[in-house]
Write a protein that holds these residues in place. Sequence first.
Motif, mmCIF file in Angstrom:
data_model
loop_
_atom_site.group_PDB
_atom_site.id
_atom_site.type_symbol
_atom_site.label_atom_id
_atom_site.label_comp_id
_atom_site.label_asym_id
_atom_site.label_seq_id
_atom_site.Cartn_x
_atom_site.Cartn_y
_atom_site.Cartn_z
ATOM 1 N N PHE A 137 1.357 9.868 -3.660
ATOM 2 C CA PHE A 137 2.355 10.322 -2.689
ATOM 3 C C PHE A 137 3.699 10.564 -3.366
ATOM 4 C CE2 PHE A 137 5.625 9.340 0.582
ATOM 5 C CZ PHE A 137 5.330 10.371 1.464
ATOM 6 N N ALA A 138 4.111 9.644 -4.229
ATOM 7 C CA ALA A 138 5.400 9.791 -4.913
ATOM 8 C C ALA A 138 5.414 11.030 -5.800
ATOM 9 C CB ALA A 138 5.701 8.544 -5.733
ATOM 10 N N ARG A 139 4.332 11.233 -6.559
ATOM 11 C CA ARG A 139 4.306 12.403 -7.440
ATOM 12 C C ARG A 139 4.215 13.694 -6.620
ATOM 13 N NH1 ARG A 139 -0.035 14.164 -12.164
ATOM 14 N NH2 ARG A 139 0.831 16.274 -12.411
ATOM 15 N N ALA A 140 3.476 13.664 -5.524
ATOM 16 C CA ALA A 140 3.323 14.866 -4.700
ATOM 17 C C ALA A 140 4.667 15.348 -4.172
ATOM 18 C CB ALA A 140 2.370 14.587 -3.545
ATOM 19 N N ARG A 141 5.524 14.415 -3.771
ATOM 20 C CA ARG A 141 6.832 14.816 -3.243
ATOM 21 C C ARG A 141 7.664 15.515 -4.326
ATOM 22 N NH1 ARG A 141 9.508 9.893 -0.084
ATOM 23 N NH2 ARG A 141 11.092 11.505 0.276
ATOM 24 N N ILE A 142 7.576 15.017 -5.548
ATOM 25 C CA ILE A 142 8.323 15.642 -6.647
ATOM 26 C C ILE A 142 7.759 17.026 -6.962
ATOM 27 C CG2 ILE A 142 8.914 15.435 -9.083
ATOM 28 C CD1 ILE A 142 8.804 12.345 -8.615
ATOM 29 N N GLU A 143 6.425 17.138 -6.991
ATOM 30 C CA GLU A 143 5.805 18.439 -7.249
ATOM 31 C C GLU A 143 6.191 19.441 -6.161
ATOM 32 O OE1 GLU A 143 4.020 19.473 -9.748
ATOM 33 O OE2 GLU A 143 3.194 17.717 -10.775
ATOM 34 N N ALA B 30 -1.473 11.504 3.272
ATOM 35 C CA ALA B 30 -0.259 12.000 3.933
ATOM 36 C C ALA B 30 -0.509 13.434 4.405
ATOM 37 C CB ALA B 30 0.926 11.938 2.972
ATOM 38 N N HIS B 31 -1.298 13.563 5.461
ATOM 39 C CA HIS B 31 -1.763 14.888 5.883
ATOM 40 C C HIS B 31 -0.638 15.753 6.434
ATOM 41 C CE1 HIS B 31 -5.691 13.358 5.067
ATOM 42 N NE2 HIS B 31 -5.622 12.441 6.024
ATOM 43 N N LEU C 292 0.830 -1.204 0.000
ATOM 44 C CA LEU C 292 0.000 0.000 0.000
ATOM 45 C C LEU C 292 0.867 1.258 0.000
ATOM 46 C CD1 LEU C 292 -2.805 -1.053 2.516
ATOM 47 C CD2 LEU C 292 -3.101 -0.601 0.076
ATOM 48 N N VAL C 293 1.981 1.226 0.721
ATOM 49 C CA VAL C 293 2.918 2.358 0.708
ATOM 50 C C VAL C 293 3.491 2.535 -0.688
ATOM 51 C CG1 VAL C 293 5.178 3.142 1.534
ATOM 52 C CG2 VAL C 293 3.494 2.258 3.155
ATOM 53 N N TRP C 294 3.901 1.439 -1.303
ATOM 54 C CA TRP C 294 4.441 1.535 -2.661
ATOM 55 C C TRP C 294 3.406 2.097 -3.633
ATOM 56 C CZ3 TRP C 294 7.220 -3.892 -2.964
ATOM 57 C CH2 TRP C 294 8.440 -3.811 -2.267
ATOM 58 N N ARG C 295 2.119 1.806 -3.382
ATOM 59 C CA ARG C 295 1.064 2.314 -4.257
ATOM 60 C C ARG C 295 0.727 3.764 -3.946
ATOM 61 N NH1 ARG C 295 -4.654 -0.806 -4.598
ATOM 62 N NH2 ARG C 295 -5.075 0.454 -2.748
ATOM 63 N N GLY C 296 1.233 4.268 -2.820
ATOM 64 C CA GLY C 296 1.004 5.662 -2.459
ATOM 65 C C GLY C 296 -0.184 5.905 -1.576
ATOM 66 N N ASP C 297 -0.812 4.852 -1.065
ATOM 67 C CA ASP C 297 -1.979 4.999 -0.186
ATOM 68 C C ASP C 297 -1.515 5.007 1.267
ATOM 69 O OD1 ASP C 297 -3.757 5.028 -2.331
ATOM 70 O OD2 ASP C 297 -3.873 2.843 -2.383
#
Length: 717
Positions: free
Chosen positions: A581-587, A619-620, A421-426
Motif C-alpha cells: 500500500f505504501a509503495r503503491a501510493r508513491i507509484e 485497497a480497492h 496490519l495497516v503498517w504492513r500494508g495489508d
Amino acid sequence: MSGGTSHAWATVGPLLGELIDEQIGCAPHVLSRLMVDLHANAPTIRQVAAALTRGQRQGLLPLPSPLPMVPAVVEAFRGLDLSARDRALLFALAVTLTDELEPLLAFDGRTAEDLAASAIGGHLDLHAGRIRLQDRRLAIWISAGMGSGEAARVHARLHEVFARQRRTIEADWHRARASLEMDPGSARELTRIARGLSEAGHADRALMIAREAAAHAAGRDLDEARMVAGAAAIGGGYALEAAAWLGTLFPHGTERYRLQGLAGLLIAQAHLQGSVPEIDLEALRPASDAPEDWYSIARGAALAVPLCAERGDRRGMRAWRESLRYASARVGVESKLRDPAVALAWLLVGESEEDDAEGTGPVTGGLMRALTSALDGRIDVGLRLLAHEDALASGVDPLVEGFERSPLVDAYRAVAHALLLVWRGDMGEAREHLLTASMTLPVSMPFAGLGVVLARRLDLAVLGELGPFARALTCALPSAQRIDLLVDQGIEAFLDGDFDGAAGFVRLWRELGAPQTSFAVPGLEEIRPGGDEEPAVRLIEPPEVSLARSLRTRVATAPDVRWHSERDEVLRAARTLRSPFARARIEAMLGTRAAIRGEAVVAREHLRTALSLFELSGAHAWARSVVRRIATLDADDASSAIDPLAACRAAWSQQLTARELEVAMRAAAGASNREISEALVVSVRTVEVHIGRAFAKLGVRSRVELTVLAHRTNQLL
C-alpha cells in the motif's frame, strides 16, 4: 475470512446502516447481541433499538435484562396459550444462569422426552444435555407477563434445586432474586462471586450479579458491591455504567473500596470526557496508611499515566507520573508497576526518556512488546505476539490487574493488531480483522478512539466511502471524543477524483492545527495546499512508515526543474518498501506527476505498478482511482476540449496558495499583470510577487511555459 464471519457481516452490516439512517444507530457489538437475543428479526430489532437509551445503543450502558417488550414480540407469540407449569419452566429457563438441562428437569419434574413431546416442545432446543429457547424473544414475552410474586416463587424453587446440588453461585443468585425484601446475608457472597467472574473475563454476568448484591447490601457491603459492579462494567466497556457505580464512592464511600475503584473510574471518565481527570493526591491519602490502600492509589495513577499519553496530554501525564512515583515508593512497586506504566506511556507519545521496562500479562507485557517490535521495524514479530491471545492474557498484569481477560483489554489487542496490519500494508486484512472484532468488543475505547479512526480509513481505502460499521462506530463515540473527520472527507473526495474539494478539506484541517492520532494512520500527503508548512507533529510509526510518508512529501513538493533526479531517487527508495500500500501510493503520485509533464509512457508504467500493488493490499478504492487515471491517459484527444483551466485549478491548488492560484490561472488564460491587478483589486507589484512565487513552485520560467503546463495537466485530469 471464515464463512461464518462473512455471513455475520452480510447480516449485521445492512441493518447497521438502516438503524443509523433511522437515527437509532447501534455500536456493532450491541447490534450483534440484539441479533442473537431477538432471533435476527429485523422489525423486532428496530423496535427494541428505538426503545433503548442512546447510551445503551452506544455500548456505554449494558442492555436491559429482559429487553423491552415491543409490538413485534407481542405479535410473534400472539395466541400462545401456556399452562402454569409450562409458563414457570419457560421463565426458569429465561432467568437461570446456566443452560444445563439437568437442573431444569429437576425444577420441572418431567423427563427430556416428556418436554420434547409437550405443548412447549417446539419452543425448546434440547441437545447434548443443554436446553435453550428456539426463539429468545420468548424470554421477553414470558418475563413481561410474570408478576413479582410468581417470579419470586420460581427463583425460590430454583434456589432449592441448586442448593441440593451444592452449586453455590446459582443457589445464591436465585436466593437473592427470590427475596422481595433486602437479604443482607446473600449480598457478600454475591459480591464475592461477581468479583471472581469479573476477573475471569465474564463482565456481563459479573455486573448482573454485583447489581443484585448492591440491591441487598448496606454500608460497607454496599460500597464493595458498587466497586465490583463498576469494575465489571468498565471491563465490559460500559463507561457510563462504570462511572455511575464508581462515582457513588466519591468522596464519602468506604476508603478501601473507593481507592480500589479509582482505576476503573479514571478509565471511564477519560473515555467519556476525552481527558483524564485531575485528582489531588492529598485528597486521596488513606487515613489508615495501609499498604494495600497505597497500592490502589499507585495502580490508579499507573493507569492514568498511559491514559494521558494516549490523548497526547503531556502535562497530565507528568502530573500523574509524580503521583505514581510517590505512591509506588510507599509500597515498593517501582519495578513491578511504576516502571512498566511509565515505559508504556513514553511509547504512546513516541519518546523514550527512561530505561525501557517491561511488565507481565496482556498490556505491559504482550501488547507493549508487540508495539515495541513493530516500532523497531519488526512488524511481523509484533503481529505474531498479538496472535497468541491465550499467552497474552495469561498471568497477572499489575497495570490492569483484574481486567486481564476483560473485553476491554481484548479490544486493545484487537485495535493494535489492526494497526500493525495497516503498517504492513495489508489494508483488506486489517479491515476484516477490525470489523470482526467490532462485532463482539468495544473497539471504540482503546487508544482514545484509534479503532474508530482505523475503521474509517480502512473503509475509505477498500470501499471508497464510509460503510455501516465505520459509521456505527463513529456514532458510538461519546461527544467529548474528537477524531479528524476532515482528513476522511479529503480522502473520500480525492479517491472520487475531486482534487479541488480534497485540497479544501486538507487546507481547513491544517488551519485547525492538523489534529490526528498519535499512532500514524494513512493520511493524504498527495494533497499539499499552498501556504506554510504543516506544524511538526511527532507521529508514532515504524521506520518504513516514516520513510514512505517522507517520500510522498518529496513527490508532492518536488520542483519541476529537478523532477527527473527527484523521481529516480524517490523510486529507488520506494522499491525498498515492503508495504504494498505504501509503495503503491508513491507509484501513483509519480505517475500523476509524469502525466502532467506529458510523459505518458512513464506515467502508465507507474500507474500500472500502483494498480497491481493497491489490489495486492486490498485497497480497492485506491485501485479504482488509478484505473480512472489510466483511462484518462488512454482517452481520445477530443477530451482536451474540456475547459483546461478547471482541471488545472484542481491540480495546482495542491502547490499554491489561494491568491497565487488565482493569479496563475488568470495568467495562464492570457491576462496581463495590469488586467489581473484590476480584476483582483490589488497592485501590479502584488501580482508580480504572486506570479513569481507561482513560477517557482510550478517550476516554470515564463507565461508560455505556464500555459503549456496547464494544458498538460488537463490531459491527465
